[in-house]
Design a protein around this motif. Structure first.
Motif, short mmCIF file in Angstrom:
data_model
loop_
_atom_site.label_atom_id
_atom_site.label_comp_id
_atom_site.label_asym_id
_atom_site.label_seq_id
_atom_site.Cartn_x
_atom_site.Cartn_y
_atom_site.Cartn_z
N PRO A 350 -51.68 68.60 55.97
CA PRO A 350 -52.50 69.52 56.77
C PRO A 350 -53.97 69.49 56.39
O PRO A 350 -54.33 69.11 55.27
CB PRO A 350 -51.88 70.89 56.46
N ARG A 351 -54.80 69.88 57.34
CA ARG A 351 -56.26 70.03 57.15
C ARG A 351 -56.87 68.77 56.55
O ARG A 351 -57.61 68.80 55.57
CB ARG A 351 -56.56 71.22 56.24
N LEU A 352 -56.53 67.63 57.12
CA LEU A 352 -57.00 66.36 56.60
C LEU A 352 -58.21 65.87 57.36
O LEU A 352 -58.21 65.81 58.58
CB LEU A 352 -55.89 65.30 56.69
N LYS A 353 -59.25 65.53 56.63
CA LYS A 353 -60.44 64.92 57.22
C LYS A 353 -60.49 63.47 56.79
O LYS A 353 -60.40 63.16 55.62
CB LYS A 353 -61.71 65.65 56.77
N ARG A 354 -60.65 62.61 57.75
CA ARG A 354 -60.65 61.17 57.48
C ARG A 354 -62.02 60.58 57.73
O ARG A 354 -62.71 60.98 58.66
CB ARG A 354 -59.61 60.48 58.37
N LYS A 355 -62.40 59.62 56.89
CA LYS A 355 -63.67 58.94 57.09
C LYS A 355 -63.69 58.25 58.44
O LYS A 355 -62.71 57.67 58.87
CB LYS A 355 -63.88 57.90 55.98
N ALA A 357 -64.03 55.66 61.23
CA ALA A 357 -63.84 54.21 61.30
C ALA A 357 -63.76 53.81 62.76
O ALA A 357 -63.48 54.63 63.63
CB ALA A 357 -62.56 53.81 60.57
N LYS A 358 -64.00 52.56 63.00
CA LYS A 358 -64.01 52.07 64.37
C LYS A 358 -62.64 52.25 65.01
O LYS A 358 -61.62 51.89 64.45
CB LYS A 358 -64.41 50.59 64.37
N ASN A 359 -62.63 52.81 66.22
CA ASN A 359 -61.41 53.00 67.01
C ASN A 359 -60.39 53.90 66.34
O ASN A 359 -59.21 53.85 66.63
CB ASN A 359 -60.75 51.65 67.33
N VAL A 360 -60.80 54.75 65.38
CA VAL A 360 -59.88 55.65 64.71
C VAL A 360 -60.44 57.06 64.78
O VAL A 360 -61.62 57.29 64.58
CB VAL A 360 -59.69 55.23 63.23
N GLY A 407 -56.36 56.49 48.43
CA GLY A 407 -56.37 56.96 49.81
C GLY A 407 -55.80 55.94 50.78
O GLY A 407 -56.36 55.72 51.86
N THR A 408 -54.67 55.30 50.41
CA THR A 408 -54.07 54.28 51.28
C THR A 408 -52.60 54.60 51.54
O THR A 408 -51.92 55.21 50.73
CB THR A 408 -54.17 52.88 50.65
N LEU A 409 -52.15 54.14 52.70
CA LEU A 409 -50.74 54.23 53.09
C LEU A 409 -50.36 52.89 53.70
O LEU A 409 -50.95 52.48 54.71
CB LEU A 409 -50.51 55.36 54.09
N ALA A 410 -49.39 52.20 53.10
CA ALA A 410 -49.04 50.84 53.53
C ALA A 410 -47.56 50.77 53.89
O ALA A 410 -46.73 51.49 53.32
CB ALA A 410 -49.37 49.83 52.44
N PHE A 411 -47.25 49.88 54.85
CA PHE A 411 -45.88 49.66 55.30
C PHE A 411 -45.52 48.19 55.08
O PHE A 411 -46.36 47.30 55.26
CB PHE A 411 -45.73 50.02 56.78
N TYR A 412 -44.24 47.95 54.71
CA TYR A 412 -43.81 46.59 54.38
C TYR A 412 -42.46 46.28 55.03
O TYR A 412 -41.60 47.16 55.18
CB TYR A 412 -43.68 46.43 52.86
N ASN A 413 -42.29 45.00 55.37
CA ASN A 413 -41.00 44.47 55.82
C ASN A 413 -40.24 44.07 54.56
O ASN A 413 -40.54 43.05 53.94
CB ASN A 413 -41.23 43.27 56.74
N HIS A 424 -56.46 52.84 55.50
CA HIS A 424 -57.44 52.88 54.41
C HIS A 424 -58.26 54.18 54.45
O HIS A 424 -58.32 54.86 55.46
CB HIS A 424 -58.41 51.70 54.51
N SER A 425 -58.88 54.47 53.31
CA SER A 425 -59.91 55.52 53.21
C SER A 425 -59.42 56.87 53.71
O SER A 425 -60.13 57.59 54.40
CB SER A 425 -61.17 55.10 53.98
#
Length: 467
Positions: A350-355, A357-360, A407-413, A424-425
């Protein structure tokens, strides 16, 4: 009396070893004139030392072996001990039995106490082993010296081990550095191959698009020229041009569709497993649309989830949350989605502010990876973010890695040990909660559960292919 005490003390100092602080036992005398117990000097002089020095004055000895026993000093020691046992008790109250006012001449082995002759005759010590004081003291001095020798041997062994550790016969440090260097080299080579394959696939995609564009331009040119032809000529070529145009339009979607690239990274999942956490679904997030199993490890679409005959463009999604939340550190978990045609994984905070970024979007509280099935093909999409790629085949298991400090969240096969996508960020300002969605279900299907994989579970190509 005072003169006697002084004499005895001076005599004791002459027959006492400065190492063990006891009477000499098999005394030896070295070049500088100082004397020691043979065993004490032996434990002090280590085999292999570059030079032997006196333990008392530190003068370097020219001798390289333990001297023979100094017999005169040994006789003087025995005489001094005898005089001390005869004269000193009469001068010191602690050498006399308080009860019987007689000298301590005996020693009880069981009670470890000094006795006079009368004490020895009492029933309390009748069955005990009694020895003369001088004999008992000599016995214990020998035991103490033997113990000192043993301890000296252990100390010498430890010193040898320490020397071996400082200069080991096997250079483990260099060998491990070489192995890691080799591993780094292999990873660099694998990285080069992966990046080369990506460049080749990008070029092939660009070439395919360029050829398609050229075909479109050629067809448009033909259509334009056909518009200026005579009526009969137009009618003659119209059917063919219309057929080619329809075929070209049908190829358009396939030509511009991007495929998700699979670039396996050796040992990737093994390294991520260092951050593995054990998740469970929060039972409070269950509804009529999503049900959670009793062990809190499975979630599936419920009867309340209305399945549309013709799925809308943006179907409703019903989420469940993990019981665990994270405010720091690095966490990794895996989710089995092999029985679901459509699903969503991600996090909520909740209440998250994100830097920006292009198209985000500049402000969001969820970060999602979702699988969508359209006309028999599977697509992976992100929210927010640009990913909208077709998959070659469905994913059986997805790994999720949250790195709070970065500040990263990654997904993997997990099956292919390959990377899917990374956010990112992300500036986390509140605890992060993993979220899940086992749908929406497709018409005419009965999807299975979405499963949180146990901590010790692993997936490989051979295991999956045999299922």
């Amino acid at each position: 009396m005072a003169a006697t005490v002084k004499f005895l003390k001076e005599l004791e100092s002459e027959i006492t070893c400065s190492i063990c602080r006891g009477y000499f036992c098999e005394p030896v005398t070295i070049g500088c004139g100082h004397s020691f117990c043979q065993a004490c000097l032996s434990s002090s002089w280590r085999v292999g030392d570059p030079a032997f020095s006196c333990p008392e004055c530190r003068q370097v000895s020219q001798e390289r072996a333990i001297p023979t026993v100094n017999k005169r000093l040994a006789e003087l020691t025995e005489l001094g001990k005898e005089l001390s046992s005869k004269l000193m008790p009469s001068t010191q109250g602690q050498s006399q039995c308080v009860t019987h006012k007689k000298l301590f001449k005996l020693f009880c082995e069981e009670d470890q106490t000094a006795l006079c002759v009368t004490c020895c005759e009492t029933p309390a010590h009748g069955a005990h082993k009694i020895s003369p004081v001088q004999e008992a003291a000599h016995k214990y001095r020998k035991e103490l010296q033997n113990l000192q020798i043993r301890l000296g041997n252990h100390l010498e062994e430890n010193q040898q081990l320490l020397a071996q550790e400082e200069k080991p016969a096997v250079d483990w440090h260099s060998m491990m550095m070489e192995e890691f260097h080799k591993l780094h080299h292999l990873l660099i080579e694998e990285e080069k191959r992966c990046l080369k394959r990506i460049r080749q696939e990008q070029k092939a995609s660009q070439d395919r698009l360029s050829q398609h564009m050229q075909s479109l331009q050629n067809l448009m040119q033909e259509l334009q020229e056909a518009g200026h032809q005579a009526n009969l000529d137009v009618l003659q070529d119209a059917k063919q041009l219309l057929g080619r145009s329809e075929s070209m339009l049908a190829q358009q979607a396939k030509a511009i569709t991007q495929e998700l690239r699979e670039c396996p990274i050796p040992s990737l999942i093994k390294m991520l497993n260092r951050y593995r956490v054990d998740l469970t679904f929060d039972p409070r997030s269950a509804t009529s649309c999503v049900t959670i199993s009793e062990d809190l490890k499975d979630v599936k679409a419920g009867a309340g989830w209305q399945v549309e005959t013709t799925p809308p463009e943006n179907p409703p999604r019903h989420y469940v949350f993990a019981e665990q939340t994270f405010s720091s550190g690095s966490q990794y978990w895996e989710v089995d989605v092999s029985q679901l045609p459509q699903w969503t994984l991600g996090i909520y905070t909740p209440r998250l502010k994100r830097k920006r970024a292009k198209n985000v979007a500049s402000c969001t509280s969820v970060f999602l990876l979702q699988c969508v099935k359209k006309e028999g093909d599977y697509y992976l999409q992100t929210y927010p973010g640009p990913l909208n790629h077709q998959m070659k085949s469905p994913l059986p298991r997805v790994g999720v890695h949250l790195e709070h400090s970065l500040g990263t969240l990654a997904f993997y096969n997990v099956l292919q040990s390959s990377f899917i996508y990374k956010f990112h960020s992300i500036c986390f300002t509140a605890p992060v909660t993993p979220l899940f969605c086992p749908g929406p279900p497709l018409p005419g299907t009965k999807p299975g559960p979405m499963t949180l994989c146990p901590m010790n579970s692993h997936l490989c190509v051979c295991c999956y292919s045999s299922q």
